[in-house]
Scaffold this motif. Structure first.
Motif, mmCIF file in Angstrom:
data_model
loop_
_atom_site.group_PDB
_atom_site.id
_atom_site.type_symbol
_atom_site.label_atom_id
_atom_site.label_comp_id
_atom_site.label_asym_id
_atom_site.label_seq_id
_atom_site.Cartn_x
_atom_site.Cartn_y
_atom_site.Cartn_z
ATOM 1 N N GLY A 38 60.071 50.219 45.111
ATOM 2 C CA GLY A 38 60.815 49.111 45.037
ATOM 3 C C GLY A 38 60.462 47.892 45.435
ATOM 4 O O GLY A 38 61.499 47.027 46.173
ATOM 5 N N LEU A 39 59.186 47.549 45.718
ATOM 6 C CA LEU A 39 58.674 46.407 46.132
ATOM 7 C C LEU A 39 58.172 45.471 45.249
ATOM 8 O O LEU A 39 58.058 45.801 44.057
ATOM 9 C CB LEU A 39 57.385 46.690 47.018
ATOM 10 C CG LEU A 39 57.487 47.794 47.918
ATOM 11 C CD1 LEU A 39 56.037 48.252 48.579
ATOM 12 C CD2 LEU A 39 58.265 47.160 49.296
ATOM 13 N N ASP A 40 58.345 44.247 45.455
ATOM 14 C CA ASP A 40 57.632 43.049 44.601
ATOM 15 C C ASP A 40 56.318 42.811 44.965
ATOM 16 O O ASP A 40 55.913 43.151 46.319
ATOM 17 C CB ASP A 40 58.582 41.696 44.863
ATOM 18 C CG ASP A 40 60.083 42.029 44.500
ATOM 19 O OD1 ASP A 40 60.296 42.614 43.323
ATOM 20 O OD2 ASP A 40 60.921 41.506 45.139
ATOM 21 N N TRP A 41 55.536 42.190 43.887
ATOM 22 C CA TRP A 41 54.244 41.779 44.171
ATOM 23 C C TRP A 41 54.012 40.519 43.935
ATOM 24 O O TRP A 41 54.749 39.691 43.387
ATOM 25 C CB TRP A 41 53.258 42.644 43.383
ATOM 26 C CG TRP A 41 53.631 42.549 41.914
ATOM 27 C CD1 TRP A 41 53.343 41.631 41.132
ATOM 28 C CD2 TRP A 41 54.257 43.639 41.301
ATOM 29 N NE1 TRP A 41 53.721 41.822 39.884
ATOM 30 C CE2 TRP A 41 54.151 43.177 39.723
ATOM 31 C CE3 TRP A 41 54.840 44.860 41.383
ATOM 32 C CZ2 TRP A 41 54.908 43.879 38.702
ATOM 33 C CZ3 TRP A 41 55.582 45.584 40.495
ATOM 34 C CH2 TRP A 41 55.514 45.034 38.906
ATOM 35 N N THR A 42 53.066 39.937 44.807
ATOM 36 C CA THR A 42 52.667 38.670 44.681
ATOM 37 C C THR A 42 51.864 38.239 43.463
ATOM 38 O O THR A 42 51.954 37.367 42.828
ATOM 39 C CB THR A 42 51.896 38.059 45.952
ATOM 40 O OG1 THR A 42 52.622 38.155 47.101
ATOM 41 C CG2 THR A 42 51.397 36.507 45.837
ATOM 42 N N ALA A 43 50.763 39.142 43.248
ATOM 43 C CA ALA A 43 49.999 39.028 42.189
ATOM 44 C C ALA A 43 49.461 40.527 41.693
ATOM 45 O O ALA A 43 49.503 41.383 42.875
ATOM 46 C CB ALA A 43 48.750 38.070 42.357
ATOM 47 N N CYS A 50 37.744 51.024 36.499
ATOM 48 C CA CYS A 50 38.494 52.019 35.653
ATOM 49 C C CYS A 50 39.604 51.366 35.014
ATOM 50 O O CYS A 50 40.621 52.060 34.205
ATOM 51 C CB CYS A 50 38.859 53.095 36.473
ATOM 52 S SG CYS A 50 40.087 52.661 37.907
ATOM 53 N N GLY A 51 40.001 49.961 35.287
ATOM 54 C CA GLY A 51 41.292 49.556 34.690
ATOM 55 C C GLY A 51 42.631 49.794 35.337
ATOM 56 O O GLY A 51 43.485 49.253 34.981
ATOM 57 N N TRP A 52 42.732 50.437 36.646
ATOM 58 C CA TRP A 52 43.682 50.650 37.162
ATOM 59 C C TRP A 52 44.230 49.229 37.858
ATOM 60 O O TRP A 52 43.545 48.616 38.156
ATOM 61 C CB TRP A 52 43.368 51.351 38.675
ATOM 62 C CG TRP A 52 44.733 51.806 39.218
ATOM 63 C CD1 TRP A 52 45.134 51.297 40.611
ATOM 64 C CD2 TRP A 52 45.732 52.702 38.955
ATOM 65 N NE1 TRP A 52 46.227 51.743 40.941
ATOM 66 C CE2 TRP A 52 46.609 52.580 40.196
ATOM 67 C CE3 TRP A 52 45.773 53.604 38.192
ATOM 68 C CZ2 TRP A 52 47.870 53.765 40.062
ATOM 69 C CZ3 TRP A 52 46.949 54.573 38.141
ATOM 70 C CH2 TRP A 52 48.140 54.339 39.024
ATOM 71 N N VAL A 53 45.705 49.203 37.501
ATOM 72 C CA VAL A 53 46.241 47.733 38.134
ATOM 73 C C VAL A 53 47.127 48.077 39.203
ATOM 74 O O VAL A 53 47.980 48.925 39.249
ATOM 75 C CB VAL A 53 47.221 47.315 36.898
ATOM 76 C CG1 VAL A 53 47.951 45.982 37.290
ATOM 77 C CG2 VAL A 53 46.325 46.774 35.454
ATOM 78 N N ALA A 54 46.865 47.309 39.980
ATOM 79 C CA ALA A 54 47.745 47.299 41.322
ATOM 80 C C ALA A 54 47.943 46.084 42.259
ATOM 81 O O ALA A 54 47.404 45.040 41.705
ATOM 82 C CB ALA A 54 46.976 48.247 42.409
ATOM 83 N N CYS A 55 48.706 46.019 42.880
ATOM 84 C CA CYS A 55 49.259 44.606 43.426
ATOM 85 C C CYS A 55 48.055 44.173 44.618
ATOM 86 O O CYS A 55 47.325 44.900 45.186
ATOM 87 C CB CYS A 55 50.570 44.958 44.405
ATOM 88 S SG CYS A 55 50.651 45.868 45.793
ATOM 89 N N SER A 56 48.096 42.673 44.842
ATOM 90 C CA SER A 56 46.958 42.165 45.333
ATOM 91 C C SER A 56 47.321 42.422 47.024
ATOM 92 O O SER A 56 48.082 42.844 47.472
ATOM 93 C CB SER A 56 47.069 40.810 45.054
ATOM 94 O OG SER A 56 48.036 40.287 45.604
#
Length: 95
Positions: A38-43, A50-56
């Motif tokens: 339930g967190l928001d991310w900045t970027a 591998c292409g994994w997407v995660a917050c900065s």
């Protein structure tokens, strides 16, 4: 002013980790860990191995760094960034 070969604008030393990655395409444009918590991310950052997407790192979860620490995949690129921006976790600097 002396310009180093292979450096960005003559100031940043070249990072060998960039040429060592396979440059995988990014996954879905969301941080799955943040969604679960339930967190928001900045970027968002996409792992170039591998292409994994995660917050900065400037997001509350820092999940892209966590991915690096678990996988040793060294370079990630910020999604939707103009100009393109990449970060080497090994050297702790943009590349």
């Amino acid at each position: 002013m002396t310009t180093r070969i292979g450096s960005l604008n003559g100031q940043t030393p070249r990072c060998g980790h960039v040429s060592a990655v396979s440059v995988a395409g990014p996954g879905a444009p969301e941080c799955k860990q943040c969604l679960v918590l339930g967190l928001d991310w900045t970027a968002l950052m996409a792992c170039l191995t591998c292409g994994w997407v995660a917050c900065s790192n400037d997001s509350p979860g820092c999940h892209a760094r966590e991915h690096y620490e678990e996988s040793d995949h060294p370079v990630a690129a910020r999604l939707n960034s103009e100009p393109p921006w990449r970060w080497c976790y090994v050297h702790g600097r943009p590349v």
